[in-house]
Each structure stands twice: as C-alpha cells, then as structure tokens.
Design an enzyme around this catalytic site. Structure first.
Site, short mmCIF file in Angstrom:
data_model
loop_
_atom_site.label_atom_id
_atom_site.label_comp_id
_atom_site.label_asym_id
_atom_site.label_seq_id
_atom_site.Cartn_x
_atom_site.Cartn_y
_atom_site.Cartn_z
N TRP A 117 -21.88 12.55 10.57
CA TRP A 117 -20.70 12.53 9.72
C TRP A 117 -20.78 13.59 8.62
CZ3 TRP A 117 -20.14 6.52 8.87
CH2 TRP A 117 -19.56 5.96 10.01
N THR A 130 0.87 -1.19 0.00
CA THR A 130 0.00 0.00 0.00
C THR A 130 0.90 1.23 0.00
OG1 THR A 130 -0.06 0.03 2.40
CG2 THR A 130 -1.84 -1.14 1.31
N LYS A 144 -16.50 14.10 12.30
CA LYS A 144 -17.61 13.69 13.17
C LYS A 144 -18.07 14.90 13.97
CE LYS A 144 -15.51 9.28 13.00
NZ LYS A 144 -14.08 9.39 12.73
N GLU A 181 -5.42 -3.66 -1.77
CA GLU A 181 -5.90 -4.94 -1.24
C GLU A 181 -6.93 -5.60 -2.16
OE1 GLU A 181 -5.55 -2.10 0.20
OE2 GLU A 181 -5.04 -2.24 2.31
#
Ligand code: ADP
Length: 540
Positions: A440, A184, A435, A329
């Site tokens: 959100w 990654t 938040k 991934e």
C-alpha cells in the site's frame, strides 16, 4: 444490586438548561446578513422554550422530523434545542451540497416543516418543486415583514416564537430517542444518514469537550466555523452552554478577513475548522502582519492538516493544533491529538501530526481483509473500525448497508496503523490507497510531502493502472510558482521511499473539491477516465 444514583436521562435540553442557570450571562454573539446579535445563554434558553412550545402546538413531538436548511446563526441554535427538546428529530440539511443531494436527503426523510434563513431562502425556492413532503417553510429572520417568496407557505420564525409559552417546561424524554439526523457528505457515494440519540450526543460533547481533547472551560470563546449541518457543527452548539464558553456565530461567511476580525474583536481562544480555512487565515496574517489575539488552539478536522501549516501557527502565533479524526457516523470526533503546552515544538508537532488517541467512550482497532484483528505495533496497516457510545450502529433506513461487524464494530472505510499506546495514524481512505505490487502507498502521505515544496499550492494523488504493479501513483499539482516534474520528484525522493515516487506529475490550474472542502478524488478519477488528464503523453 442496583446503585442508588438518580436515574436522570441524558437530554440535550439539560445542556441548555445548565448553560442558562449556570452561565446565564455568558455571551452569544452573531454576525450575519443584516444582523448584529449580542445576547446570552439565559435569553437563548428562554427563546428556545418559547419556540419549543410553539412547535408542540404545531403537533411536533417524539417520532416526528423537522428540517433545517440554514447557516450558523443564533436562531438555528435555538431550533437545535427547541426541536430536540420536544422529542422531535432535527434533520440539518447541508446547503453546500448539490441541490439534487439536498432534495434526496429531505425526501428520503420525509417531513412537512423546513426552517430556512435569509441566506438559504433562494436555495429553498429552487428546491421546493422537488420536495415531496415539505408543506411549510419557516423563515429564520428578524421580526418584521416577510420577504416576497414563491414558497407555498412561509411563516415568520419570530412570530411563531412570540406565540409560544415562556413558561414551557422541557419534557422528560427517552435518552435513547433520536434527536438529530446528519447525512454523510457523499464524498464516497450516495449520502447516508447517521441518526444520533440524545444519550450519544450528550456523551460525545462531554467527552470531546473535556481534557486531552478540546479542553474547554468558561475561559474559552469558540468561533463556530464548521456548519451546524456537518456532524452537529462538531458539537460546538453543545459545548457553549455545557462548558460556559462564549460562542461567536459567523452565519455563512468563512472568508479569512472576516474570521480574523471576529477572532481579534471577540477574544476567540479556540477555532475549529478544516485545514483549507486555516491555510487562508494564515496567509491573511502573513500578508497583513496581523496577530491572532487570544487564539491559542485550532481544532482541525475532516482531513489531515499539512505539517507546514501547524508548524507556522505554532512558530508565528503560539497556536497549537488539536487534530481530530472522526466521521459523520461517529457524531463528531473519536480520536484527538493532544500536545501539552510545555512540550518542545518538535515533539508537539510530532503529536499533532497523528490523528491522536481515542477519547473516553470511543475505541479503535484495525483488521485484515478477512476480519482478523491486527496488532497495535505502529507499522502494520489495516482497515480501521470504531466502537463507542456515540458511534453509529447502522444507517438511517438503510438496513441493507453492512456497516457493522458481527461483534459490533463500525467499519470506517479508512486504512490506519495504531501505535502500542493507541495513537492513530491514518494512512488513507480504503478507496484512495494505492495498491502497488501488493503493497500500500498512502496517497495522503504523498500529498502531504508534495505540499511541503514551496512551489506547490495544493497536491492530489490518485492511482493509475499499471500492467505490472496493478496501480501506481499519479501526482497532480496546482502550482504556487513555476516548478518542474523533475524538481518535485527530487523533493519527494528525500521524504518518501523510492518505490512510492509518483510515475507522473501533472499540473492543473485548479483541483476539484467537495462541499466540505475535501479533495474530490472521485471527480479526479472521472477526469482521468474521460482523458481530461493527459497521462498518456510520456506515460511510464
Ligand atoms: P465523507 O465520508 O462524505 O467525506 P465525513 O465527513 O463523514 O464525510 O468524512 C469522514 C472521513 O474523513 C473519514 O473517514 C476520513 O477518511 C476523513 N477524515 C476525517 N478526519 C480526518 C483526519 N484528521 N485525517 C485524515 N482524514 C480524516
């Protein structure tokens, strides 16, 4: 009762073999430092076989790693097939990463042979003292004298290949064996390895290259912009020979004038890349008044593409954007937006804005913090999880990282909503979502809205702590032309809910980016923590 089909393993070598026998005369073009390559899949396969036999002679086969630190060239592509074709796994190190991260990944994997090219030789020399296991370097350059180098043992790729056996036959391997290793990019922490299998990689290329996705055929010419070290160049090395598409390899260069010349000269029909590249290319066309030849679709990945950009490509050039979501991934893409040609522009753009639907072989769901699966009702956001034939089942030699749920889904670290028809809308990365008072706010949606103002060149949104709401959004802008905080807030008020409006707007000369062109929000948070972003002056 068993079926009576032939039980042939899904191997990468079978992709190149197919390309060589079925599309043998389809062109592979390369333009890079000092080279002008024009050959075809038949020749590529012959050379890959020779290299494979040379690698076998050096002792390479199953359970061994080979490394590459290289750009998008035909030799790198041959190495993809040769290394994996003898059963070894190729670690494609990313030359764009900071040297310490490259050394970390190579030492963590631990192998003896590293393939480099003309444009990574200096970097390899710089890295060599930090590499614990690499003993031998192979220079992927034209035949002839090797350059002066401080590397301990430097072999010539062309000499190695010339010693190989052209009659070499691809061995039959276990389709579940590892073939490629990508780390990654470290946007959110220490790089972690995704170790792909032959089976997963073949299925990924078959599904993402097909209908409702890239929709590839022998009518296509692909410009290989994403680095082969980044999620296997998003499968482009396999698409070419699998679908008989012409491939154009630009080496390390990604400047818009150069890419534009390749697109026009070689009749490119599909160009994959990150939005930054496409924004530059669009600006180049606007400044020069140039067209885009046969180009009819972009494949945009890595981060959400701005709506204004997709609109301009469609309106001015008739070029659609296929917008894909994926991560290291998930090998390459897992979901893709698909807008049929006959859709009116507004509906096509509405489809392109979403992250699209899962391609066959990938599945998505969203869950609450406690793991309860949430409905696909278009409005409830949740933590995105993915499952499929080519999704990682864990990280390379990192069993302690809890990537998987007990019922076999991979946690992505993204927050999303899903429509009843399984269309994915990415809200944000879990780490970037703001938040505020228990609700959100999507930093990505705010950035997209800000970027629609003509005076905004680039926008970033991060959270700042707030005594009452816990977190509130801070908008940081690079200006294209002068604009005030009030003007930007008034612009945003027309697009986002009132309670989303940033508490402050700061102006900077430049925003930090990671090696794949994504905004480096961690770096911005450091700036904030170190007081380099002066929020205090007139803070809310
Ligand atoms: P890193 O996590 O180090 O940036 P990856 O390339 O694996 O490296 O990044 C995958 C992440 O990129 C996804 O989890 C998601 O947050 C983001 N991403 C990928 N594609 C898109 C997209 N189409 N829209 C928004 N975000 C995306």
């Amino acid at each position: 009762m068993q079926g009576l089909n032939q039980d042939l393993p899904l191997l990468l070598s079978s992709i190149l073999e197919h390309g060589a026998t079925t599309f043998g005369d389809v062109k592979v073009i390369g333009r890079y430092t000092g080279e002008n390559i024009n050959y075809d899949y038949a020749r590529m396969e012959a050379r890959a076989r020779q290299l494979a036999s040379a690698l076998q002679r050096l002792g390479y086969g199953p359970n061994r790693f080979i490394g590459s630190l290289a750009w998008n060239t035909h030799r790198h592509l041959e190495l993809f097939y040769a290394a994996t074709g003898v059963g070894a796994a190729l670690h494609t190190a990313n030359p764009r990463l900071p040297p310490a991260q490259i050394a970390y990944a190579i030492n963590f994997t631990g192998y003896q042979t590293l393939f480099v090219d003309t444009d990574t030789l200096t970097l390899a020399e710089q890295l060599a003292p930090q590499l614990d296991t690499v003993r031998r370097y192979v220079m992927m350059a034209p035949a002839g004298a090797l350059p002066e180098s401080t590397l301990p043992e430097l072999l010539s790729y062309e000499d190695l290949l010339a010693d190989g056996d052209a009659g070499f036959a691809w061995p039959v391997l276990d389709e579940r064996a590892a073939c490629l290793l990508c780390f990654t990019s470290g946007t959110t922490g220490v790089p972690k390895g995704a170790l792909y299998s032959h089976r997963g990689t073949v299925l990924n290329a078959l599904s993402t290259g097909g209908g409702n996705a890239w929709g590839l055929s022998a009518d296509d010419a692909i410009l290989a912009i994403p680095g082969f070290f980044h999620c296997n160049g998003w499968a482009v090395p396999f698409f070419g020979p699998m679908y008989g598409a012409k491939l154009v390899l630009p080496g390390r260069r990604a400047d818009s004038a150069f890419l534009h010349s390749l697109i026009v000269e070689h009749g490119i029909t599909v160009a994959p890349g990150v939005p930054t590249i496409f924004l530059d290319l669009l600006r180049h066309c606007q400044e020069t008044g140039a067209g885009l030849g046969r180009l009819n679709r972009l494949f945009s990945g890595g981060t959400a593409p701005p709506l204004a950009m997709m609109e301009a490509y469609l309106r001015d050039h008739g070029v659609r954007t296929i917008h894909g979501w994926g991560m290291t991934e998930t090998t390459s893409g897992a979901t893709m937006s698909f807008a049929p040609h006959d859709l009116p522009a507004d509906r096509a753009l509405a489809a392109m804005r979403t992250q699209g639907k899962p391609v066959f072989g990938a599945a998505i769901r969203i869950v609450r913090e406690d793991g309860t699966v949430l409905p696909r009702d278009a409005v409830t956001p949740g933590h995105l999880q993915v499952r499929g034939h080519w999704s990682a089942a864990g990280y390379f030699r990192r069993p302690e990282v809890e990537a998987m749920t007990e019922d076999g889904w991979l946690q992505t670290g993204d927050v999303a909503t899903i429509d009843p028809d399984n269309t994915l809308h990415l809200v944000d990365r879990s780490k970037d979502v703001i938040k505020s008072g228990g609700e959100w706010i999507s930093s990505q949606a705010l950035e997209d809205a800000a970027a629609r103002h003509p005076a905004v060149r680039e926008a970033a949104v991060i959270a700042i702590p707030h005594p009452r709401w816990q977190e509130r959004p801070l908008l940081i802008v690079v200006q294209a032309e002068p604009v005030t905080e009030q003007e930007l807030l008034a612009h945003l008020a027309d697009i986002v809910p009132k309670w989303w409006l940033p508490d402050r707007v700061l102006f900077v000369v430049e925003l930090p980016h990671g090696p794949t062109g994504k905004l480096a929000k961690q770096e911005l948070r450091h700036w904030l923590a170190e007081g380099r972003l002066n929020v205090a002056a007139g803070a809310p």
